[in-house]
Motif scaffolding. Structure first.
Motif: not given
Length: 233
Positions: A20-37
């Motif tokens: 679930a965490l991996d999916a959340l990270l991928s979603l947030k990066i796709a939405l531009g809300e979070w970065s890889e960092e």
């Protein structure tokens, strides 16, 4: 004397929720809300640390108070609940029973804190309200002050901060090596309580004996690990 002592720590790899965490990270990066960092260790920035310390000084009428190592119960002076910020969607997905929100250490769910307080240790707890970090990104200091004052805390209090009121002189600094995480007992006759902290050594850690570990194991906590300390003769 053989003695097993554990440091009770947050586990950042929780098998039950890693997908679930991996999916959340991928979603947030796709939405531009979070970065890889984006860091998920819930660490505060320097500005945020200063803000917390400033508010503590204000609420305690100028007295310095280290929330993690204070020997005095000052709940009659500080405004509660203690206010912390993080990425709410992350901790809601993670569902860990233990948070790490420096400098407010040992923030946990009632599921975790109840067995600790019920073990007879000399401790109190303080309510902790957590708000979403995204709400304050880009705010100036005066805007942040206004936000904090207007924040509806009561509906967000889902955690408690553990405050152990005693510290043990358990380890001998002369025969221990803190950098190597190896510790010699200063008095072989001392029997620590199930949960405790120490005056020298891993001073910010919540430590547990076998009994304490068993109490927490019994309630099947999520996101909590027990790191054994190396005790030398």
């Amino acid at each position: 004397m053989d003695m097993n002592i554990y440091s009770v720590e947050r586990s950042y790899v929780v098998p039950e929720t890693q997908t679930a965490l991996d999916a959340l990270l991928s979603l947030k990066i796709a939405l531009g809300e979070w970065s890889e960092e984006t860091l998920f260790d819930l660490q505060m920035t320097r500005f945020e640390r200063i803000e917390v310390k400033k508010r503590v000084r204000l609420e305690t009428e100028g007295e310095e108070w280290d929330l993690g190592t204070c020997h005095v119960d000052m709940t009659h002076k500080i405004r509660l609940p203690i206010l912390c910020q993080t990425y709410l969607d992350y901790i809601q997905t993670d569902q860990s029973d233990l948070l790490t929100l420096p400098p407010v250490w040992h923030v946990m769910t009632p599921k975790m804190i109840d067995p600790i307080l019920g073990s007879g240790v000399n401790a109190v707890s303080y309510p902790v309200a957590v708000f979403d970090r995204k709400l304050i990104l880009g705010m100036e200091e005066d805007e942040l002050e206004k936000f904090v004052d207007e924040f509806d805390r009561d509906s967000h209090v889902k955690y408690q901060m553990l405050h152990l009121l005693d510290s043990l002189d358990l380890f001998d600094p002369e025969r221990s090596d803190d950098s190597e995480k190896t510790y010699a007992l200063s008095d072989l006759s001392v029997t620590p309580p199930p949960f405790f902290r120490v005056s020298w050594g891993p001073i910010t850690s919540l430590l547990a004996t076998e009994e304490g570990k068993a109490r927490l194991d019994a309630v099947k906590l999520l996101g909590v690990k027990f790191e054994p300390l190396q005790i030398i003769g």
